[in-house]
Scaffold this active site. Structure first.
Site, PDB file in Angstrom:
ATOM      1  CB  SER A   1      -1.603 -48.281  36.003  1.00 25.64           C
ATOM      2  OG  SER A   1      -1.384 -47.362  37.032  1.00 25.64           O
TER       3      SER A   1
ATOM      4  CG  HIS B   1      -8.914 -45.844  41.662  1.00 32.63           C
ATOM      5  ND1 HIS B   1      -9.082 -44.482  41.518  1.00 32.63           N
ATOM      6  CD2 HIS B   1      -7.839 -46.176  40.911  1.00 32.63           C
ATOM      7  CE1 HIS B   1      -8.155 -44.019  40.694  1.00 32.63           C
ATOM      8  NE2 HIS B   1      -7.387 -45.021  40.314  1.00 32.63           N
TER       9      HIS B   1
ATOM     10  CG  HIS C   1      -2.123 -43.829  33.475  1.00 30.12           C
ATOM     11  ND1 HIS C   1      -3.087 -43.345  34.319  1.00 30.12           N
ATOM     12  CD2 HIS C   1      -2.307 -43.125  32.324  1.00 30.12           C
ATOM     13  CE1 HIS C   1      -3.796 -42.408  33.711  1.00 30.12           C
ATOM     14  NE2 HIS C   1      -3.338 -42.255  32.496  1.00 30.12           N
TER      15      HIS C   1
END
Length: 352
Positions: free
Chosen positions: A219, A299, A320
């Site tokens: 990512s 997250h 990503h």
């Protein structure tokens, strides 16, 4: 608007998507496309591990040797270089190469110069650590997502073109829905990590056997061309939250199913930092990765920040790639690495 799953990879679904057919994403995202001749790619991470400034010159020279070996016959189509310091205090240089032909990668890996260097007694005696972490997902076993449409990094650099705007993003579960294999397969892990040669506690050469559907995520963030406002957005708003999340997984990921998490900074051949970074995460399964992304506060903060800024991004490049692979398509080899490195931490050692 088009599906993330390319036409030649579509099949009748036995597993449904997480959203209805009429779903419209809140902003534009794209993915890399390859023609139907692409069957498999290789994502190869070659690491050099050292500790402190005294070993830096030797480690950089080893890194440059790996890069030079890429110019041999059957080398990768693209590569990049990174540095990070792990939570055991070791510096790590990683050379990442991508192949769109696994047979070419196999020939390169088995070529006399490459094989001789890895097998040399010098690798055991030069004071450095080395690792190879290689995954070769089939075309239906990986997905990509980009907030931009040109000069794709990572696996995108070996693909043929960029898609139009895709449907499957902007909702929980969209990562899974972008995998062609998710149409018929839950991508469940098949077994456990196992040490099949050597002993991580003793150093030397160690080989770890992976398992089916072991998951790899890269990512990335590229602020090299961003202007002042977007640089501030990344460095002052996105990066602190991102760093917290990546450090959490690095230090506390084991019970969550995260085998290894490395937040790395891109470098040049002399080790100078570039304004590019990415995270390298190995997970037990897509489901374990999903569970963290959908529920953990670190997250969720990353996700909320991205949603807020995504539609207005100009030169800040975020992306990503996520893959699963079969155990037979994985290589995890280590030489004199500390026992918390990569797959070594969680791999089961067979009783003597």
């Amino acid at each position: 608007m088009e599906s993330a799953i390319d036409t030649h990879l579509k099949c009748p679904r036995t597993l449904s998507r997480r959203v209805p057919d009429e779903y419209q994403p809140p902003f534009a995202m794209w993915m890399a496309r390859a023609d139907e001749h692409l069957e498999q790619v290789v994502m190869a991470y070659f690491g050099v591990q050292y500790r402190g400034e005294a070993q830096r010159a030797a480690a950089l020279q080893a890194m440059r040797h790996i890069v030079e070996s890429f110019s041999l016959a059957d080398g990768p189509q693209t590569h990049d270089l990174t540095h990070h310091t792990d939570n055991s205090g070791f510096d790590n240089l990683i050379v990442v190469g991508y192949w769109k032909d696994p047979a070419a990668h196999c020939r390169w890996l088995r070529s006399a110069p490459v094989n001789a260097w890895w097998a040399s007694e010098d690798r055991l005696n030069d004071g450095l650590g080395y690792f190879r972490e290689i995954s070769a997902p089939r075309a239906e076993q990986f997905e990509t997502l980009y907030a931009f449409q040109d000069n794709l990094p990572g696996v995108g650099a070996v693909m043929d073109r960029i898609s139009g705007e895709i449907e499957e993003h902007g909702y929980w579960g969209s990562m899974r829905d972008r995998f062609p294999i998710s149409q018929t397969d839950w991508m469940k892990p098949t077994s456990e990590l196992q040490v099949i040669a050597g002993d991580p506690a003793k150093g030397g050469r160690v080989v770890v056997l992976g398992h089916g559907n072991l998951t790899l995520i890269r990512s990335g963030q590229d602020w090299a061309d961003a202007e002042a406002e977007e640089r501030s957005l990344y460095l002052d708003e996105i990066l602190p939250t991102l760093q917290d999340g990546m450090d959490f997984l690095r230090d506390n990921g084991q019970p969550l199913g995260c085998y290894s998490n490395r937040f790395v900074r891109n470098i040049d051949l002399d080790g100078n930092f570039l304004d590019v970074s990415y995270n390298i995460g190995h997970w037990r399964s897509v489901e374990k990765l999903e569970r963290w992304t959908e529920s953990h506060p670190t997250h969720l903060r990353i996700f909320v920040t991205f949603f807020r800024v995504a539609a207005g991004l100009k030169k800040l490049r975020l992306y990503h790639e996520v893959s699963v692979s079969d155990a037979k398509s994985q290589i995890f080899g280590y030489i004199n690495c500390h026992p918390q490195t990569g797959m070594l931490r969680d791999a089961q050692v067979s009783p003597a």
